[in-house]
Design an enzyme around this catalytic site. Structure first.
Site, PDB file in Angstrom:
ATOM      1  N   ASP A  98       0.857  -1.177   0.000  1.00 20.92           N
ATOM      2  CA  ASP A  98       0.000   0.000   0.000  1.00 20.92           C
ATOM      3  C   ASP A  98       0.897   1.232   0.000  1.00 20.92           C
ATOM      4  O   ASP A  98       1.924   1.253   0.674  1.00 20.92           O
ATOM      5  CB  ASP A  98      -0.867  -0.005   1.273  1.00 20.92           C
ATOM      6  N   ASP A 197      -3.248   4.628  -2.071  1.00 22.34           N
ATOM      7  CA  ASP A 197      -4.328   5.079  -1.197  1.00 22.34           C
ATOM      8  C   ASP A 197      -4.767   6.508  -1.497  1.00 22.34           C
ATOM      9  O   ASP A 197      -3.929   7.399  -1.685  1.00 22.34           O
ATOM     10  CB  ASP A 197      -3.799   5.015   0.252  1.00 22.34           C
ATOM     11  N   GLU A 254      -6.647   3.781  -5.723  1.00 25.47           N
ATOM     12  CA  GLU A 254      -7.924   4.048  -5.084  1.00 25.47           C
ATOM     13  C   GLU A 254      -8.262   5.473  -5.502  1.00 25.47           C
ATOM     14  O   GLU A 254      -7.645   6.421  -5.047  1.00 25.47           O
ATOM     15  CB  GLU A 254      -7.797   3.954  -3.561  1.00 25.47           C
ATOM     16  N   HIS A 327     -11.061  -4.001   2.793  1.00 23.87           N
ATOM     17  CA  HIS A 327     -11.011  -3.703   4.229  1.00 23.87           C
ATOM     18  C   HIS A 327     -11.847  -2.494   4.626  1.00 23.87           C
ATOM     19  O   HIS A 327     -11.905  -2.159   5.804  1.00 23.87           O
ATOM     20  CB  HIS A 327      -9.552  -3.475   4.624  1.00 23.87           C
ATOM     21  N   ASP A 328     -12.447  -1.807   3.650  1.00 21.68           N
ATOM     22  CA  ASP A 328     -13.311  -0.663   3.966  1.00 21.68           C
ATOM     23  C   ASP A 328     -14.782  -0.986   3.720  1.00 21.68           C
ATOM     24  O   ASP A 328     -15.647  -0.156   3.966  1.00 21.68           O
ATOM     25  CB  ASP A 328     -12.953   0.538   3.076  1.00 21.68           C
TER      26      ASP A 328
HETATM   27  C1  NOJ Z   1      -8.556   4.501   2.131  1.00 25.94           C
HETATM   28  C2  NOJ Z   1      -8.179   3.276   2.887  1.00 25.94           C
HETATM   29  O1  NOJ Z   1      -8.586   2.149   2.177  1.00 25.94           O
HETATM   30  C3  NOJ Z   1      -8.820   3.397   4.247  1.00 25.94           C
HETATM   31  O2  NOJ Z   1      -8.751   2.207   4.981  1.00 25.94           O
HETATM   32  C4  NOJ Z   1      -8.170   4.546   4.958  1.00 25.94           C
HETATM   33  O3  NOJ Z   1      -8.830   4.757   6.174  1.00 25.94           O
HETATM   34  C5  NOJ Z   1      -8.242   5.842   4.126  1.00 25.94           C
HETATM   35  N1  NOJ Z   1      -7.950   5.630   2.741  1.00 25.94           N
HETATM   36  C6  NOJ Z   1      -7.284   6.869   4.655  1.00 25.94           C
HETATM   37  O4  NOJ Z   1      -5.965   6.499   4.392  1.00 25.94           O
END
Ligand code: NOJ
Ligand code: CA
Length: 554
Positions: A98, A197, A254, A327-328
């Site tokens: 990441d 990210d 992302e 994971h989100d």
């Molecule tokens: C996206 C990530 O996937 C998430 O888990 C994180 O909290 C935020 N970006 C901030 O870095």
């Protein structure tokens, strides 16, 4: 599009804190991943994306980095990582890490220096505004103002996410150069690339003007002013030129907030990245990805339209990263299948539906077992900072405590972060001591040991599906072929074709509990993939059984 090595990968996402604990401290670690390489290789995975393992106070579980060149001691040492890279490589598994460069932790030495010595160059590494009043009314992604007051001074610093995640000042050339050197250091180390990210947040609206509020808190989402802002293209071009372009690496961005019209810039032939995650269908149950308490009704028809729109837009310019979990996100079983979350046929059908789309498939740990959401009974049981924020914001917006808890349970990021259930023993074989986050209550029924080698298990289905995409006579079409929707009158069907110049595969997925007829008038219909044991086809078409996934060719 020109063939690229990363198109044929099968990516498996690891949330290191919850994958496997090798030393019994209740926290997953790098050695734990190494221990489980056989599991991953048997499944057919070819690449791992490991969520942040860098040094961090773990306020946002590693997305708050305090040292880009060191690892979190709870995850292990650089030797552990080298060992993992070596062993993975021996098994033909690549690794991507990441890359979190929109912000650091407030415990990063640059930020500490910026605070303790405002005259140092590090002060300009972040975004500070002087004044007694909060500079504007922008709301951070995790709730509350984007501005946090510096203790003892009339000064505020900017954070698009949590207050322990101050944003870096990308306008400062030295910041950018320093980050590029760091990126190159990791690429030199032999990783295959990065998942990047929150990259669309690096450019802000430099007027820093307040906007009309969109909530009862008087604030306005910062995504309007700090995400995908004009001028970002210069930073992204430079980032690519100074780093990724020099290596044959893969980059998966992302990139929320990117419009389909802009995809050429992001993933076109000269785009900034190899591929992006598109969140438009992942977030179809909520008003916006960052505001889950505003839930919206959705249908399978709506899901189909969103998926196909995404696929067609991405296909026009480049390549996508397909996923139903991360994971989100909540578990896909509970989210998309609702009352069928434990129905194995339905879980397999859902898996095949997204997995066979055009793009590189990503599997999130535990998805291959059909894991479900974890229902928590009180807000105290949550670890994720955004769950806690959403709970209180829901209450502020007028929901009752029960309603707020229900909303948070449905969407909490802790759903997918529960420790991996390796077997049915105490702590699920994840650890020998109490894990940092409770095991999901159903781990005795849903765990890896029970599913490996069991013919009708979800795990074995994923394995078969991976093998089918990678190693069958249909691989070329399934990997590189184009995609187009198949029109259907049935609201509970998702259907598309995958095709090359001389191959065509018809793909049908029945989300309903009913038998559904789909007309298909092609010569000899040959079933090449089925999640159930039987099928029914006749001259005019096919009769899909409840929860059936069926692939047909001529
Ligand atoms: C996206 C990530 O996937 C998430 O888990 C994180 O909290 C935020 N970006 C901030 O870095
Ligand atoms: Ca450990």
């Amino acid at each position: 599009m020109k063939k690229q090595w990363w198109q044929k990968e099968i990516v498996y996402q690891i949330y290191p804190k919850s994958f496997k604990d090798s030393n019994g401290d209740g926290i997953g670690d790098i050695k734990g991943i190494t221990e489980k390489l056989d599991y991953l290789s048997n499944l057919g995975v070819t690449m791992l994306w490991i969520c942040p393992i860098y040094k961090s106070p773990m306020d946002d579980n590693g997305y708050d980095i305090s040292d880009y060149f060191d690892l979190a001691p709870e995850f292990g040492t650089m030797e552990d990582l080298d060992e993992l890279l070596k062993k993975a490589n021996e098994k033909g598994i690549k690794i991507i890490l990441d890359l979190v460069i929109n912000h650091t932790s407030d415990e990063h030495k640059w930020f500490e220096e910026a605070i303790s010595n405002p005259k140092s160059k590090y002060h300009d590494y972040y975004i500070f505004k002087e004044g007694e009043e909060v500079p504007n009314n922008w709301r951070s992604v995790f709730g509350g103002s984007v501005w946090e007051k510096v203790k003892g001074r009339d000064e505020y610093y900017f954070h698009a996410f949590g207050k322990k995640q101050p944003d870096l000042n990308w306008e400062n050339e030295e910041v950018r150069k320093t980050l590029y050197d760091m990126v190159n250091y990791w690429l030199e180390k032999g990783i295959a690339g990065f998942r990047i990210d929150a990259i669309t947040f690096i450019k802000k609206d430099l007027t820093f003007k307040s906007l009309e509020s969109d909530g009862v808190d008087g604030l306005v989402k910062c995504t309007k002013t700090s995400r995908n802002q004009p001028g970002i293209e210069e930073f992204l071009h430079e980032l690519k030129r100074e780093t990724f372009e020099k290596y044959n690496c893969v980059t998966v961005a992302e990139a929320p907030g990117v419009l389909y019209d802009e995809l050429d810039d992001f993933i076109g032939e000269n785009g900034y990245f190899s591929m992006i995650f598109d969140f438009k269908y992942a977030d179809l149950d909520v008003a916006s990805g960052s505001e889950w308490f505003k839930r919206v009704p959705w249908t399978i028809k709506g899901l189909r339209e969103k998926i196909m729109a995404s696929q067609m837009a991405i296909q026009k310019y480049g390549w996508g990263a397909n996923f139903i979990e991360n994971h989100d996100q909540p578990r896909s079983t509970t989210k998309y299948l609702i009352d069928q979350e434990n129905n194995k046929d339905a879980i397999k059908m859902l898996g095949a539906m997204y997995f066979l789309l055009r793009g590189t498939p990503f599997i999130y740990q535990g998805q291959e077992l059909g894991m479900t959401n974890f229902e928590r009974k009180s807000i105290e049981e949550f670890n994720d900072i955004s769950s806690i924020d959403q709970y209180y914001r829901a209450i502020e917006e007028g929901f009752t405590k029960e309603e707020a808890l229900k909303i948070v349970n449905l969407r909490s990021r802790d759903n997918s972060r529960t420790p991996f259930p390796w077997n049915s023993s105490e702590y699920g074989g994840f650890s020998t001591s109490k894990p940092w986050l409770g095991m999901i209550e159903n781990y005795k029924e849903i765990n890896a040991e029970d599913q490996i080698g069991k013919e009708d298990s979800i795990y074995e289905f994923y394995k078969r599906m991976i093998d089918f995409r990678q190693n069958s006579i249909y691989s070329n079409c399934l990997i590189y072929g184009d995609i187009a929707p198949i029109d259907t009158k049935n609201d509970d069907i998702i259907s598309y074709i995958r095709h090359t110049e001389n191959e065509i595969i018809y793909c049908y997925f029945n989300f309903s509990q009913k038998f559904v007829f789909e007309p298909l008038n092609i010569g000899n219909k040959k079933v090449i993939f089925n999640n159930l044991k039987e099928f029914e086809i006749n001259e005019d078409g096919i009769v899909l059984k409840p929860n059936q996934a069926l692939l047909i060719t001529v």
